[in-house]
Design a protein around this motif. Structure first.
Motif, mmCIF file in Angstrom:
data_model
loop_
_atom_site.group_PDB
_atom_site.id
_atom_site.type_symbol
_atom_site.label_atom_id
_atom_site.label_comp_id
_atom_site.label_asym_id
_atom_site.label_seq_id
_atom_site.Cartn_x
_atom_site.Cartn_y
_atom_site.Cartn_z
ATOM 1 N N THR A 14 0.816 -1.297 -0.100
ATOM 2 C CA THR A 14 -0.133 -0.095 0.134
ATOM 3 C C THR A 14 1.001 1.210 -0.131
ATOM 4 O O THR A 14 0.678 2.280 -0.991
ATOM 5 C CB THR A 14 -0.966 -0.101 1.289
ATOM 6 N N ALA A 15 1.946 1.317 0.854
ATOM 7 C CA ALA A 15 2.545 2.442 1.012
ATOM 8 C C ALA A 15 3.386 2.669 -0.352
ATOM 9 O O ALA A 15 3.703 3.915 -0.879
ATOM 10 C CB ALA A 15 3.684 2.301 2.120
ATOM 11 N N VAL A 16 4.003 1.479 -0.936
ATOM 12 C CA VAL A 16 4.914 1.706 -2.296
ATOM 13 C C VAL A 16 4.082 2.300 -3.290
ATOM 14 O O VAL A 16 4.426 3.318 -3.934
ATOM 15 C CB VAL A 16 5.540 0.320 -2.448
ATOM 16 N N TRP A 17 2.903 1.549 -3.685
ATOM 17 C CA TRP A 17 1.922 2.260 -4.606
ATOM 18 C C TRP A 17 1.600 3.622 -4.427
ATOM 19 O O TRP A 17 1.337 4.424 -5.434
ATOM 20 C CB TRP A 17 0.669 1.244 -4.960
ATOM 21 N N THR A 77 -3.674 -1.516 11.344
ATOM 22 C CA THR A 77 -2.754 -0.231 11.938
ATOM 23 C C THR A 77 -1.771 0.083 10.880
ATOM 24 O O THR A 77 -1.782 1.450 10.499
ATOM 25 C CB THR A 77 -2.275 -0.600 13.269
ATOM 26 N N GLN A 78 -1.133 -0.724 10.405
ATOM 27 C CA GLN A 78 0.059 -0.664 9.448
ATOM 28 C C GLN A 78 -0.601 0.193 8.076
ATOM 29 O O GLN A 78 0.130 0.837 7.562
ATOM 30 C CB GLN A 78 0.681 -1.595 9.021
ATOM 31 N N ASN A 79 -1.535 -0.272 7.627
ATOM 32 C CA ASN A 79 -2.383 0.167 6.388
ATOM 33 C C ASN A 79 -2.738 1.773 6.644
ATOM 34 O O ASN A 79 -2.357 2.597 5.803
ATOM 35 C CB ASN A 79 -3.328 -0.604 5.836
ATOM 36 N N LEU A 80 -3.236 1.793 7.902
ATOM 37 C CA LEU A 80 -3.656 3.265 8.280
ATOM 38 C C LEU A 80 -2.479 4.212 8.423
ATOM 39 O O LEU A 80 -2.808 5.263 7.797
ATOM 40 C CB LEU A 80 -4.777 3.094 9.367
ATOM 41 N N VAL A 81 -1.528 3.756 8.971
ATOM 42 C CA VAL A 81 -0.648 4.565 9.219
ATOM 43 C C VAL A 81 0.230 4.689 8.063
ATOM 44 O O VAL A 81 0.571 6.018 7.903
ATOM 45 C CB VAL A 81 0.569 3.926 10.166
ATOM 46 N N ALA A 82 0.418 3.964 7.006
ATOM 47 C CA ALA A 82 0.928 4.135 5.942
ATOM 48 C C ALA A 82 0.383 5.327 5.085
ATOM 49 O O ALA A 82 0.870 6.247 4.291
ATOM 50 C CB ALA A 82 0.920 2.872 4.821
ATOM 51 N N LEU A 83 -1.003 5.203 5.115
ATOM 52 C CA LEU A 83 -1.839 6.372 4.208
ATOM 53 C C LEU A 83 -1.558 7.525 4.930
ATOM 54 O O LEU A 83 -1.674 8.721 4.514
ATOM 55 C CB LEU A 83 -3.177 5.781 4.215
ATOM 56 N N LEU A 84 -1.825 7.695 6.492
ATOM 57 C CA LEU A 84 -1.735 8.971 7.008
ATOM 58 C C LEU A 84 -0.303 9.574 6.885
ATOM 59 O O LEU A 84 -0.273 10.890 7.035
ATOM 60 C CB LEU A 84 -2.259 8.682 8.375
ATOM 61 N N VAL A 85 0.834 8.803 6.947
ATOM 62 C CA VAL A 85 2.173 9.035 6.726
ATOM 63 C C VAL A 85 2.147 9.943 5.471
ATOM 64 O O VAL A 85 2.797 11.018 5.403
ATOM 65 C CB VAL A 85 3.089 8.103 7.062
ATOM 66 N N LEU A 86 1.851 9.145 4.490
ATOM 67 C CA LEU A 86 2.114 9.702 2.910
ATOM 68 C C LEU A 86 0.953 10.819 2.970
ATOM 69 O O LEU A 86 1.537 12.001 2.283
ATOM 70 C CB LEU A 86 1.346 8.912 2.077
ATOM 71 N N ALA A 87 0.012 11.128 3.475
ATOM 72 C CA ALA A 87 -0.766 12.277 3.630
ATOM 73 C C ALA A 87 -0.019 13.463 4.431
ATOM 74 O O ALA A 87 0.115 14.681 3.978
ATOM 75 C CB ALA A 87 -2.043 12.354 4.308
ATOM 76 N N ALA A 88 0.627 12.930 5.378
ATOM 77 C CA ALA A 88 1.357 14.196 6.269
ATOM 78 C C ALA A 88 2.471 14.542 5.577
ATOM 79 O O ALA A 88 2.846 15.934 5.454
ATOM 80 C CB ALA A 88 1.819 13.462 7.652
ATOM 81 N N VAL A 89 3.385 13.791 4.845
ATOM 82 C CA VAL A 89 4.517 14.268 4.053
ATOM 83 C C VAL A 89 3.961 14.950 2.776
ATOM 84 O O VAL A 89 4.736 16.232 2.429
ATOM 85 C CB VAL A 89 5.208 12.940 3.403
ATOM 86 N N LEU A 90 3.010 14.808 2.420
ATOM 87 C CA LEU A 90 2.359 15.641 1.249
ATOM 88 C C LEU A 90 2.049 17.079 1.668
ATOM 89 O O LEU A 90 2.063 18.061 1.359
ATOM 90 C CB LEU A 90 1.285 14.936 0.384
ATOM 91 N N ALA A 91 1.613 17.108 2.764
ATOM 92 C CA ALA A 91 0.971 18.355 3.584
ATOM 93 C C ALA A 91 2.150 19.064 3.894
ATOM 94 O O ALA A 91 1.932 20.368 3.737
ATOM 95 C CB ALA A 91 0.128 17.818 5.006
#
Length: 132
Positions: A14-17, A77-91
């Protein structure tokens, strides 16, 4: 078809894609000229988003093991964290722009998209755990 087991590394997929989609998607708007490279970037960005959505749906709809029924797992939890980290980095890239004027706009759109995907994952996973 729903799987009953958590496959190691699915959150990393999920994180890589998600990263590839955001990386190629942000560059789409940097060049307003209609160049051939834009088609490649667009295809990779859309393919990445499709694969993130498909992977999240597969993970959210998997059946819970009999031992962990009705429970949120580490993989969730890992899926959720991966998405939120991507969103945070983009923010952060929106707050501190380093590229052209259009890149912060694309980054903001992807940050919102990943936040919505995180909410979708939580909603779908909880609904699956409840058996509905």
């Amino acid at each position: 078809m729903q799987s009953s087991a958590v496959v190691p590394g699915r959150a990393a997929i999920t994180a890589v894609w998600g990263f590839l989609a955001a990386a190629f998607g942000a560059d789409l708007f940097a060049d307003v000229g209609d160049r051939p490279e834009t088609v490649f970037r667009f295809v990779v960005a859309m393919l990445g988003l499709f694969l993130v959505f498909r992977e999240l749906t597969a993970q959210a709809e998997r059946r819970a093991d009999y031992e962990t029924a009705e429970r949120w797992s580490l993989s969730d939890t890992q899926n959720l964290v991966a998405l939120l980290v991507l969103a945070a980095v983009l923010a952060v890239t929106v707050a501190f722009p380093i590229g052209s004027i259009t890149e912060p706009t694309a980054s903001a759109c992807y940050a919102i998209l990943y936040t919505v995907l995180a909410a979708y994952f939580v909603f779908t996973r909880r609904r699956t755990l409840r058996g509905k």
